[in-house]
Motif scaffolding. Structure first.
Motif, PDB file in Angstrom:
ATOM      1  N   TRP A 137       2.862  11.025  -8.606  1.00 15.97           N
ATOM      2  CA  TRP A 137       2.194  11.389  -9.857  1.00 15.97           C
ATOM      3  C   TRP A 137       1.269  12.586  -9.652  1.00 15.97           C
ATOM      4  O   TRP A 137       1.198  13.487 -10.481  1.00 15.97           O
ATOM      5  CB  TRP A 137       1.413  10.189 -10.390  1.00 15.97           C
ATOM      6  N   LEU A 138       0.579  12.602  -8.534  1.00 13.82           N
ATOM      7  CA  LEU A 138      -0.318  13.718  -8.238  1.00 13.82           C
ATOM      8  C   LEU A 138       0.458  15.025  -8.069  1.00 13.82           C
ATOM      9  O   LEU A 138       0.017  16.080  -8.534  1.00 13.82           O
ATOM     10  CB  LEU A 138      -1.121  13.407  -6.971  1.00 13.82           C
ATOM     11  N   ILE A 139       1.627  14.948  -7.431  1.00 10.90           N
ATOM     12  CA  ILE A 139       2.470  16.142  -7.289  1.00 10.90           C
ATOM     13  C   ILE A 139       2.920  16.629  -8.667  1.00 10.90           C
ATOM     14  O   ILE A 139       2.933  17.828  -8.933  1.00 10.90           O
ATOM     15  CB  ILE A 139       3.680  15.840  -6.382  1.00 10.90           C
ATOM     16  N   ALA A 140       3.288  15.682  -9.541  1.00  7.02           N
ATOM     17  CA  ALA A 140       3.719  16.060 -10.888  1.00  7.02           C
ATOM     18  C   ALA A 140       2.599  16.759 -11.659  1.00  7.02           C
ATOM     19  O   ALA A 140       2.876  17.608 -12.513  1.00  7.02           O
ATOM     20  CB  ALA A 140       4.189  14.829 -11.649  1.00  7.02           C
ATOM     21  N   LEU A 141       1.373  16.414 -11.349  1.00  3.43           N
ATOM     22  CA  LEU A 141       0.233  17.049 -12.003  1.00  3.43           C
ATOM     23  C   LEU A 141      -0.192  18.352 -11.325  1.00  3.43           C
ATOM     24  O   LEU A 141      -1.126  19.009 -11.771  1.00  3.43           O
ATOM     25  CB  LEU A 141      -0.959  16.085 -12.030  1.00  3.43           C
ATOM     26  N   GLY A 142       0.486  18.703 -10.224  1.00  2.00           N
ATOM     27  CA  GLY A 142       0.173  19.941  -9.525  1.00  2.00           C
ATOM     28  C   GLY A 142      -0.850  19.778  -8.419  1.00  2.00           C
ATOM     29  O   GLY A 142      -1.448  20.760  -7.985  1.00  2.00           O
ATOM     30  N   GLY A 143      -1.040  18.568  -7.944  1.00  5.22           N
ATOM     31  CA  GLY A 143      -2.052  18.312  -6.916  1.00  5.22           C
ATOM     32  C   GLY A 143      -1.498  18.312  -5.508  1.00  5.22           C
ATOM     33  O   GLY A 143      -0.451  18.895  -5.215  1.00  5.22           O
ATOM     34  N   SER A 144      -2.182  17.638  -4.637  1.00  2.04           N
ATOM     35  CA  SER A 144      -1.892  17.610  -3.209  1.00  2.04           C
ATOM     36  C   SER A 144      -0.595  16.866  -2.901  1.00  2.04           C
ATOM     37  O   SER A 144      -0.263  15.864  -3.531  1.00  2.04           O
ATOM     38  CB  SER A 144      -3.047  16.921  -2.470  1.00  2.04           C
ATOM     39  N   TRP A 145       0.112  17.340  -1.888  1.00  3.41           N
ATOM     40  CA  TRP A 145       1.350  16.714  -1.425  1.00  3.41           C
ATOM     41  C   TRP A 145       1.097  15.707  -0.314  1.00  3.41           C
ATOM     42  O   TRP A 145       2.033  15.117   0.213  1.00  3.41           O
ATOM     43  CB  TRP A 145       2.311  17.786  -0.917  1.00  3.41           C
ATOM     44  N   TYR A 146      -0.131  15.476   0.066  1.00  7.44           N
ATOM     45  CA  TYR A 146      -0.438  14.618   1.211  1.00  7.44           C
ATOM     46  C   TYR A 146      -0.048  13.158   0.970  1.00  7.44           C
ATOM     47  O   TYR A 146       0.476  12.491   1.861  1.00  7.44           O
ATOM     48  CB  TYR A 146      -1.937  14.697   1.535  1.00  7.44           C
ATOM     49  N   TYR A 147      -0.313  12.652  -0.197  1.00  8.91           N
ATOM     50  CA  TYR A 147      -0.207  11.210  -0.431  1.00  8.91           C
ATOM     51  C   TYR A 147       1.223  10.694  -0.509  1.00  8.91           C
ATOM     52  O   TYR A 147       1.473   9.541  -0.184  1.00  8.91           O
ATOM     53  CB  TYR A 147      -0.992  10.826  -1.689  1.00  8.91           C
ATOM     54  N   LEU A 148       2.168  11.515  -0.939  1.00 11.79           N
ATOM     55  CA  LEU A 148       3.554  11.054  -0.986  1.00 11.79           C
ATOM     56  C   LEU A 148       4.102  10.789   0.416  1.00 11.79           C
ATOM     57  O   LEU A 148       4.609   9.688   0.675  1.00 11.79           O
ATOM     58  CB  LEU A 148       4.434  12.031  -1.759  1.00 11.79           C
ATOM     59  N   PRO A 149       4.006  11.722   1.373  1.00 17.11           N
ATOM     60  CA  PRO A 149       4.480  11.408   2.724  1.00 17.11           C
ATOM     61  C   PRO A 149       3.684  10.287   3.398  1.00 17.11           C
ATOM     62  O   PRO A 149       4.243   9.485   4.156  1.00 17.11           O
ATOM     63  CB  PRO A 149       4.328  12.717   3.508  1.00 17.11           C
ATOM     64  N   ALA A 150       2.395  10.204   3.112  1.00 21.56           N
ATOM     65  CA  ALA A 150       1.584   9.119   3.677  1.00 21.56           C
ATOM     66  C   ALA A 150       2.059   7.778   3.142  1.00 21.56           C
ATOM     67  O   ALA A 150       2.160   6.795   3.889  1.00 21.56           O
ATOM     68  CB  ALA A 150       0.114   9.331   3.346  1.00 21.56           C
TER      69      ALA A 150
ATOM     70  N   LEU B  56       0.831  -1.215   0.000  1.00 23.92           N
ATOM     71  CA  LEU B  56       0.000   0.000   0.000  1.00 23.92           C
ATOM     72  C   LEU B  56       0.859   1.256   0.000  1.00 23.92           C
ATOM     73  O   LEU B  56       0.516   2.255  -0.643  1.00 23.92           O
ATOM     74  CB  LEU B  56      -0.938   0.004   1.205  1.00 23.92           C
ATOM     75  N   GLY B  57       1.968   1.225   0.725  1.00 25.66           N
ATOM     76  CA  GLY B  57       2.874   2.373   0.744  1.00 25.66           C
ATOM     77  C   GLY B  57       3.450   2.655  -0.626  1.00 25.66           C
ATOM     78  O   GLY B  57       3.551   3.819  -1.039  1.00 25.66           O
ATOM     79  N   LEU B  58       3.816   1.595  -1.357  1.00 26.97           N
ATOM     80  CA  LEU B  58       4.338   1.780  -2.710  1.00 26.97           C
ATOM     81  C   LEU B  58       3.275   2.349  -3.648  1.00 26.97           C
ATOM     82  O   LEU B  58       3.549   3.267  -4.437  1.00 26.97           O
ATOM     83  CB  LEU B  58       4.857   0.451  -3.260  1.00 26.97           C
ATOM     84  N   VAL B  59       2.064   1.823  -3.545  1.00 26.28           N
ATOM     85  CA  VAL B  59       0.978   2.285  -4.422  1.00 26.28           C
ATOM     86  C   VAL B  59       0.590   3.723  -4.108  1.00 26.28           C
ATOM     87  O   VAL B  59       0.498   4.575  -5.005  1.00 26.28           O
ATOM     88  CB  VAL B  59      -0.248   1.345  -4.307  1.00 26.28           C
TER      89      VAL B  59
ATOM     90  N   ALA C 238       7.517   2.699   5.365  1.00 25.37           N
ATOM     91  CA  ALA C 238       8.420   2.546   6.508  1.00 25.37           C
ATOM     92  C   ALA C 238       7.819   1.639   7.571  1.00 25.37           C
ATOM     93  O   ALA C 238       8.510   0.772   8.130  1.00 25.37           O
ATOM     94  CB  ALA C 238       8.735   3.918   7.100  1.00 25.37           C
ATOM     95  N   ALA C 239       6.533   1.811   7.851  1.00 25.60           N
ATOM     96  CA  ALA C 239       5.877   0.978   8.858  1.00 25.60           C
ATOM     97  C   ALA C 239       5.848  -0.480   8.423  1.00 25.60           C
ATOM     98  O   ALA C 239       6.124  -1.380   9.227  1.00 25.60           O
ATOM     99  CB  ALA C 239       4.458   1.480   9.109  1.00 25.60           C
ATOM    100  N   GLY C 240       5.548  -0.729   7.167  1.00 21.95           N
ATOM    101  CA  GLY C 240       5.535  -2.097   6.664  1.00 21.95           C
ATOM    102  C   GLY C 240       6.905  -2.732   6.712  1.00 21.95           C
ATOM    103  O   GLY C 240       7.055  -3.907   7.079  1.00 21.95           O
ATOM    104  N   SER C 241       7.925  -1.963   6.366  1.00 25.43           N
ATOM    105  CA  SER C 241       9.293  -2.485   6.414  1.00 25.43           C
ATOM    106  C   SER C 241       9.711  -2.816   7.840  1.00 25.43           C
ATOM    107  O   SER C 241      10.359  -3.838   8.083  1.00 25.43           O
ATOM    108  CB  SER C 241      10.257  -1.465   5.815  1.00 25.43           C
TER     109      SER C 241
END
Length: 56
Positions: free
Chosen positions: A20-33, A10-13, A39-42
Motif C-alpha cells: 500500500w505504501l508503494i502504491a502511494l509513492g512511499g518507501s519500498w523497504y516494508y514490502l521486502p521486509a 507479521l509478514g502478511l501485515v 518466508a521465515a515464519g513459513s
C-alpha cells in the motif's frame, strides 16, 4: 510453532502495508521486509531451522 505463526502474521501485515505504501509513492523497504518475515515464519512452521537464520 508460536513464533512461526507470529512471524507469518507479521509478514502478511507488514508486506500488505508495504504494498500500500508503494502504491502511494512511499518507501519500498516494508514490502521486502514483509516477504522475508513471511518466508521465515513459513520455514519455522515447516520445522526448518533456516527460518531462524533468515530473520537474523
Amino acid at each position: 510453532m508460536f513464533v512461526g505463526a507470529l512471524l507469518t502474521i507479521l509478514g502478511l501485515v507488514i508486506g500488505g502495508g508495504g504494498a500500500w505504501l508503494i502504491a502511494l509513492g512511499g518507501s519500498w523497504y516494508y514490502l521486502p521486509a514483509g516477504i522475508a518475515l513471511l518466508a521465515a515464519g513459513s520455514l519455522l512452521l515447516a520445522g526448518n531451522a533456516a527460518g531462524v537464520w533468515l530473520t537474523s
